[in-house]
Design an enzyme around this catalytic site. Structure first.
Site: not given
Ligand code: AGP
Length: 609
Positions: A2, A27, A74, A100-101, A482, A486, A489, A505, A604
């Protein structure tokens, strides 16, 4: 996470508090409030939602006063609501607190206080502090706050203001950040530097276990035993925007470096004081309920899905319950085979991803219990799931998910041990060993972050290629997925994760001279097989960077370069292993001149199908 602000001086506090809170919305932003003192009246104004609601409220009805505190929330304990918004006060209304915490022992403290007749109006852990101050008030606010914090366990940064001594603010830092701004005839308090930069660049950064008393004429710092001491003034050279990123160039880099704190916060309050068992106070499940689950479906998207892949391995290994991991956009349109003994788990940082939310609703329509792991209290997923485990990563601003992933892993590890404890599949020293290894992770993450310069060097070299491959077996493959996500993207380089044993394969046809390959090598039982796969790609000219345990002297013989991560239990490897991959992606994106925090075509939170 927060945002706290405070002001004492000659100017009207309202504008300064609101300005400070606006710089701290990164925050947390589910509710906000201020408390301002003027002529024996302590006015408290709080609104649900973003700060703008509070600003509009106060524009219409300004509050007079030259001393006050403010907060942008938050939520961790208690959903976003006006009642749960800070500042919180006591029964008398003489004391107000912003926090905050996480106060780990707040329930026990609340029960004690209620037994003494204190009346609570919120669900928060914070409100306990204001009633404790009232309960222990000795006539001196400073010594009272000293006594209060001795009773508290957890992480807290506090701002305290009282009608009884309206010329001072009390600040406390214990595991949550707090800075003090020094002005001429005025002084400031804030969770972070951006909030005070418009007024002063001279700050005192409170260290762990420090308190301070702020008046308009000065600031005195103390340790938590009440002993006064001096502090050096730090002059801030950053600009306001850089300050919001804590001096980091991008939110993503800041959030990568927040992971030791985020992991520590997510563990906090979920391991017994003797450090031997996991507790999940948010789940009031009985052993009988847990034993009736004979299958688990984990459903998520993107990075959260990759966290679920790790969860599968760990739950099956520790709790011996079969787990299927499903992409939400697929699962929601399938007619999955489930029974009333199937537990459905959804994982979502935002708690608003449309496909994941739809999968949650479908599961409940089929009569399945749904457990959510999410980073946003009050999100749709958090509100609609039957039970929720909150990750305490704090707001994740960058589109690329980093601290959310590692805290999701922590939640999955904790849940796996929780299940195993109930089923008796792990106990005694084996259980204590796992719990101790969890507690060591924040430090191990800090050690990995120290290798960032080496990773930046590799990323610059890799960034000139239009392809990259991420290889691994078992859990290393889950993390490779993962890492590839990363990487692609935010650098826009085509990256592919592949099970090392599957290369021959087909995909091996794509391996040519100098093509970048990242090979993950933490799964001891699969090491020899992995090394032989690496030799297959080396033999075809690939440039191989391996990520292996510190102390491994074999791997270097088979690859071009090794990045080392501190040793931990094999199934905890993803937590430390993912950090070099996050940094590799970050620096490759920077090398390509991309908008790291807002990559093209992406949002996001994918709240539409
Ligand atoms: C993660 O780097 C991506 N931006 C994306 O794959 C994200 O993880 C996915 O859209 C799921 O989002 P969420 O965890 O908010 O459900």
């Amino acid at each position: 996470m927060c945002g706290i602000v405070g002001y004492v001086g000659r100017r009207q506090a309202q504008e300064i508090l609101l300005s400070g809170l606006s710089k701290l919305e990164y925050r947390g932003y589910d509710s906000a409030g201020v408390a301002i003192y003027h002529e024996n009246v302590l006015s408290i104004e709080k609104t649900l939602g973003r700060l703008k609601g509070l600003e509009d409220r106060l524009d219409g009805q300004p509050v007079q006063g030259t001393i006050g505190i403010g907060h942008t929330r938050w939520a961790t304990h208690g959903k976003p609501s006006t009642e749960n918004a800070h500042p919180h006060t006591d029964c008398s209304g003489d004391f107000v607190v912003v926090h905050n915490g996480i106060i780990e022992n707040y329930l026990a403290l609340r029960e004690e206080l209620e037994a003494k007749g204190h009346r609570f109006v919120s669900e928060t852990d914070t409100e306990v502090v204001s009633h404790l101050v009232e309960d222990l008030f000795t006539g001196d606010l400073f010594t009272t706050v000293l006594a209060v914090i001795q009773k508290m366990r957890g992480a807290f940064a506090l701002g305290v203001l009282s009608k009884r001594e309206p010329d001072k603010l009390i600040a406390v830092r214990s595991h949550s950040p707090l800075v003090i701004g020094l002005g001429e005839g005025e002084n400031f308090l804030a969770s972070d530097i951006p909030a005070i930069l418009p007024y002063t660049r001279d700050v005192l950064i409170l260290d762990e276990g420090e308190m301070a008393v702020l008046t308009q004429d000065g600031v005195q710092c103390y340790d938590l035993q009440g002993q006064p001491h001096g502090k050096d003034v730090f002059t801030v050279t950053w600009d306001a925007v850089a300050a919001e990123k804590d001096g980091y160039e991008h939110y993503m880099l800041k959030e990568i470096h927040e992971q030791p704190r985020a992991v520590s916060d997510t563990l906090r309050g979920r391991i017994t004081e003797d450090g031997r068992r996991v507790i999940l106070p948010e789940l009031a499940w009985t052993s009988e309920e847990i034993k009736q689950f004979d299958r688990i479906h984990i459903v998520a998207c993107g990075t959260s899905y990759h966290a679920g892949l790790v969860g599968k391995v760990v739950i099956e290994q520790l709790a011996r319950i079969p787990v299927d991991v499903e992409i939400a956009s697929e699962y929601r349109y399938r007619d999955p085979i489930v029974s009333d003994r199937t537990l459905v788990m959804v994982i979502s940082q935002s708690g608003e991803t449309a496909d994941t939310l739809a999968a949650l609703r479908n599961a409940q329509e089929r009569g399945n219990k749904v457990l959510a792991i999410t980073n946003v209290v009050g999100s749709s997923v958090a509100r609609e799931a039957n039970d929720v485990i909150i990750t305490w990563a704090g707001p994740e601003i960058s589109v690329a998910s980093t601290k959310a992933y590692t805290t999701q892993l922590i939640a999955l590890y904790l849940f796996s041990v929780y299940l195993a404890q109930a089923k008796g599949t792990i106990q005694g020293e084996a259980l204590a060993t796992i719990v101790q290894a969890l507690l060591e992770l924040p430090q191990k993450l800090s050690e990995v972050l120290d290798t960032a310069p080496k990773i930046e060097e590799i990323a610059k070299a890799f960034s000139s290629w239009d392809d990259a491959f991420f290889l691994g077996r078992g859990l290393d493959y889950s993390v490779a997925l993962e890492g590839a996500l990363k990487y692609k993207e935010i650098s826009y380089i085509h990256a592919e994760a592949y099970p090392s044993g599957e290369l021959k394969h087909g995909t091996l046809a794509l391996i040519v001279d100098d093509v970048p390959v990242v090979a993950l090598l933490t799964q001891d039982a699969l090491y020899e097989k992995s090394i032989s796969n690496i030799k297959e790609v080396k033999a075809r000219g690939a440039h191989v960077v391996a990520i292996a345990w510190a102390g491994d002297e074999e791997t270097q013989k088979s690859v071009d370069r090794v990045l080392y991560v501190p040793k931990t239990l094999s199934f905890l490897a993803p937590i430390v292993l993912v950090v070099p991959l996050q940094l590799l992606a970050y620096y490759a994106s920077v090398a390509r001149g991309n908008d790291v925090d807002k990559p093209r075509n992406l949002a996001k939170s994918v709240t539409v199908e």
